[in-house]
Design a protein around this motif. Structure first.
Motif, PDB file in Angstrom:
ATOM      1  N   THR A   1       0.854  -1.195   0.000  1.00 28.28           N
ATOM      2  CA  THR A   1       0.000   0.000   0.000  1.00 28.28           C
ATOM      3  C   THR A   1       0.883   1.235   0.000  1.00 28.28           C
ATOM      4  O   THR A   1       2.122   1.151   0.015  1.00 28.28           O
ATOM      5  CB  THR A   1      -0.893   0.021   1.257  1.00 28.28           C
ATOM      6  N   VAL A   2       0.241   2.405   0.012  1.00 31.34           N
ATOM      7  CA  VAL A   2       1.012   3.650   0.016  1.00 31.34           C
ATOM      8  C   VAL A   2       1.836   3.783   1.286  1.00 31.34           C
ATOM      9  O   VAL A   2       2.875   4.451   1.295  1.00 31.34           O
ATOM     10  CB  VAL A   2       0.083   4.871  -0.138  1.00 31.34           C
ATOM     11  N   ASP A   3       1.390   3.205   2.376  1.00 29.21           N
ATOM     12  CA  ASP A   3       2.106   3.324   3.645  1.00 29.21           C
ATOM     13  C   ASP A   3       2.964   2.106   3.969  1.00 29.21           C
ATOM     14  O   ASP A   3       3.728   2.132   4.938  1.00 29.21           O
ATOM     15  CB  ASP A   3       1.107   3.532   4.800  1.00 29.21           C
ATOM     16  N   ASP A   4       2.825   1.058   3.197  1.00 30.41           N
ATOM     17  CA  ASP A   4       3.588  -0.162   3.460  1.00 30.41           C
ATOM     18  C   ASP A   4       4.132  -0.676   2.134  1.00 30.41           C
ATOM     19  O   ASP A   4       3.417  -1.292   1.346  1.00 30.41           O
ATOM     20  CB  ASP A   4       2.703  -1.213   4.128  1.00 30.41           C
ATOM     21  N   LEU A   5       5.423  -0.424   1.904  1.00 31.92           N
ATOM     22  CA  LEU A   5       6.037  -0.860   0.656  1.00 31.92           C
ATOM     23  C   LEU A   5       6.313  -2.353   0.635  1.00 31.92           C
ATOM     24  O   LEU A   5       6.735  -2.886  -0.388  1.00 31.92           O
ATOM     25  CB  LEU A   5       7.337  -0.090   0.417  1.00 31.92           C
ATOM     26  N   GLY A   6       6.091  -3.031   1.768  1.00 33.48           N
ATOM     27  CA  GLY A   6       6.288  -4.474   1.800  1.00 33.48           C
ATOM     28  C   GLY A   6       6.945  -4.981   3.064  1.00 33.48           C
ATOM     29  O   GLY A   6       6.875  -6.181   3.362  1.00 33.48           O
ATOM     30  N   ASP A   7       7.591  -4.109   3.836  1.00 33.75           N
ATOM     31  CA  ASP A   7       8.274  -4.580   5.040  1.00 33.75           C
ATOM     32  C   ASP A   7       7.303  -4.974   6.142  1.00 33.75           C
ATOM     33  O   ASP A   7       7.498  -5.988   6.825  1.00 33.75           O
ATOM     34  CB  ASP A   7       9.270  -3.534   5.537  1.00 33.75           C
ATOM     35  N   ASP A   8       6.229  -4.208   6.331  1.00 38.66           N
ATOM     36  CA  ASP A   8       5.262  -4.533   7.384  1.00 38.66           C
ATOM     37  C   ASP A   8       4.538  -5.849   7.095  1.00 38.66           C
ATOM     38  O   ASP A   8       4.361  -6.685   7.994  1.00 38.66           O
ATOM     39  CB  ASP A   8       4.249  -3.405   7.559  1.00 38.66           C
ATOM     40  N   VAL A   9       4.093  -6.033   5.860  1.00 43.30           N
ATOM     41  CA  VAL A   9       3.384  -7.278   5.543  1.00 43.30           C
ATOM     42  C   VAL A   9       4.333  -8.471   5.580  1.00 43.30           C
ATOM     43  O   VAL A   9       3.922  -9.593   5.895  1.00 43.30           O
ATOM     44  CB  VAL A   9       2.666  -7.197   4.172  1.00 43.30           C
ATOM     45  N   THR A  10       5.606  -8.248   5.277  1.00 39.52           N
ATOM     46  CA  THR A  10       6.572  -9.345   5.392  1.00 39.52           C
ATOM     47  C   THR A  10       6.702  -9.777   6.839  1.00 39.52           C
ATOM     48  O   THR A  10       6.744 -10.978   7.145  1.00 39.52           O
ATOM     49  CB  THR A  10       7.943  -8.920   4.840  1.00 39.52           C
ATOM     50  N   ARG A  11       6.766  -8.811   7.748  1.00 35.68           N
ATOM     51  CA  ARG A  11       6.823  -9.159   9.168  1.00 35.68           C
ATOM     52  C   ARG A  11       5.547  -9.868   9.621  1.00 35.68           C
ATOM     53  O   ARG A  11       5.588 -10.780  10.453  1.00 35.68           O
ATOM     54  CB  ARG A  11       7.102  -7.906   9.995  1.00 35.68           C
ATOM     55  N   ALA A  12       4.406  -9.451   9.051  1.00 32.48           N
ATOM     56  CA  ALA A  12       3.151 -10.138   9.361  1.00 32.48           C
ATOM     57  C   ALA A  12       3.198 -11.579   8.881  1.00 32.48           C
ATOM     58  O   ALA A  12       2.729 -12.497   9.563  1.00 32.48           O
ATOM     59  CB  ALA A  12       1.970  -9.396   8.732  1.00 32.48           C
ATOM     60  N   ALA A  13       3.767 -11.795   7.696  1.00 38.89           N
ATOM     61  CA  ALA A  13       3.891 -13.165   7.174  1.00 38.89           C
ATOM     62  C   ALA A  13       4.835 -13.995   8.037  1.00 38.89           C
ATOM     63  O   ALA A  13       4.572 -15.172   8.296  1.00 38.89           O
ATOM     64  CB  ALA A  13       4.399 -13.117   5.732  1.00 38.89           C
ATOM     65  N   LEU A  14       5.928 -13.395   8.500  1.00 35.42           N
ATOM     66  CA  LEU A  14       6.853 -14.121   9.364  1.00 35.42           C
ATOM     67  C   LEU A  14       6.185 -14.499  10.683  1.00 35.42           C
ATOM     68  O   LEU A  14       6.462 -15.566  11.244  1.00 35.42           O
ATOM     69  CB  LEU A  14       8.098 -13.270   9.624  1.00 35.42           C
TER      70      LEU A  14
END
Length: 433
Positions: free
Chosen positions: A149-162
């Motif tokens: 998203t505009v506020d999450d380039l991918g690092d936050d969702v990666t941590r969620a996946a981990l």
């Protein structure tokens, strides 16, 4: 040209270069520099606040002075999102059909992967469906799907996946998305599969991955080989004293290369791809001015130089087959540095010759390498080590993997050896990496 393959603990030619201290420097400046060269004291990122004497030359900032705010406080600009302005800013997970799903996933006894993608860069429906299909063929559970998203380039969702204990992560998006996901995966041990998308695909290019066969890359998640590669970490100090730390997979830079990225038009990039950076470079060169830096490789002497740009590279290939640092390796545990210090128009011709002709053409042939061994050219200076700290004033623009990251007065970059595990197609040739 300095041999980029020299070991980190060997003396480099630049240590004795006249550019280490300006020729017109006062005697006290030269005395300070001589003392610094003979000293065993080194300035590192862990000691950003060390007390040191003031430097008498304003154009040769001492590291402490360079970290102090100047008359104008340069607030860091927001990173241009590798996403769409219409997308919500929350961290979000979706199901196979693309509908919102709870961030907490149901548990499963099977292996499971997470697919993180930029919905602007890919066909989301087709990508989710194909990933789910190949997962099922491999006997894995249905993947977890996350959108940037505009506020999450991918690092936050990666941590969620981990947090969901996934066994692998796939990423599809531009270089910014890959950088953010790789940053969150560093030192986790969870393999990353790169599905080439977007404009640059620089990490995929440096790994020699197939750029147009997404099925081959998705399959490598379940049945391919794995390779541990290096990743980079950049600790950034802003003019106001704020300190941030970010990862990069390909390269970071301060100076003209960051200005070039800032000046590249998004509409042109969408139309012609990476060639748009040529337009950005041309527009940046008009107002480009050299700036004074002080830098020090870990375990080496402190140096001063007037530069246009300094690049910190984990790997050395750019788009179009251009070898910025031809001997850089993504799996050698070393950071390669290119200091661009052209003098006038002829100096820029030297930069062009060094990067485009010497590195990408002459080095491929034995006779060409002999020519380069005899040539002395300081327009581009190559260094190598495990880390380097650089200070300058006023603040200069910086970039990480092609994303602009505002301005900084101080940058410490280092390599995390083998910090990222990547998935490769079965039997993929890694001899050139």
């Amino acid at each position: 040209m300095v041999d980029p393959m020299a070991a980190p603990d060997e003396p480099r030619d630049d240590a004795e270069s006249p550019e280490t201290v300006p020729a017109d420097a006062p005697d006290e400046v030269k005395a300070d520099a001589a003392a610094a060269q003979g000293s065993d004291e080194h300035f590192h990122a862990a000691r950003l606040g060390d007390d040191v004497a003031d430097h008498p030359r304003k154009d040769v900032p001492h590291p402490k002075d360079a970290a102090e705010p100047d008359d104008t406080i340069h607030q860091p600009e927001d990173v241009d999102p590798d996403s769409s302005a219409e997308l919500p800013g929350k961290t979000q997970r979706v199901d196979l059909e693309g509908e919102d799903a709870p961030i907490d996933a149901e548990t499963t006894q099977k292996k499971r992967a997470a697919l993180i993608y930029n919905p602007v860069k890919v066909d989301p429906d087709a990508l989710r469906a194909r990933t789910a299909e190949l997962s099922a063929e491999a006997g894995w559970a249905e993947p977890l799907f996350y959108e940037t998203t505009v506020d999450d380039l991918g690092d936050d969702v990666t941590r969620a996946a981990l947090d969901e204990k996934v066994d692998a992560v796939l990423v599809a998006g531009g270089d910014g998305t890959v950088r953010a996901v790789a940053e969150a995966l560093t030192s986790s041990g969870v393999p990353l599969t790169i599905i080439p998308s977007g404009t640059g695909n620089l990490l995929a290019r440096n790994l020699n991955l197939p750029l147009s066969d997404s099925d081959a890359m998705i399959r490598s998640t379940f049945e391919g080989d794995v390779l541990s590669i290096d990743t980079g970490i950049a600790r950034i100090r802003r003019a106001g004293g704020e300190i941030e730390e970010h990862g990069f997979s390909v390269m970071a830079g301060i100076g003209l290369d960051a200005a070039m990225i800032q000046n590249t038009r998004d509409d042109l990039k969408k139309q012609v791809g990476w060639v748009a950076y040529v337009d950005g470079a041309a527009r940046s060169l008009v107002s480009a001015k050299p700036f004074r830096v002080m830098y020090q490789l870990d375990g080496h002497r402190l140096h001063s130089a007037k530069v246009q740009s300094v690049l910190f590279a984990n790997c050395g290939a750019l788009q179009g087959g251009v070898a910025l640092i031809p001997d850089a390796s993504i799996a050698d545990g070393s950071l390669d540095v290119a200091v661009l210090q052209p003098s006038g128009v002829l100096g820029w011709l030297g930069v062009w010759r060094s990067i485009v002709w010497d590195n990408s053409v002459l080095r491929k042939f034995r006779a060409g390498r002999r020519v380069l061994e005899r040539r002395k050219d300081t327009s581009v200076r190559y260094l190598r080590g495990t880390g380097i700290e650089l200070a300058t004033a006023p603040a200069q623009p910086i970039e990480l993997d092609g994303d602009e990251f505002g301005e900084a007065t101080r940058v410490y970059t280092r390599i995390v050896a083998g910090g990222l595990v990547v998935a490769l197609p079965k039997g993929h040739d890694t001899s050139s990496l």
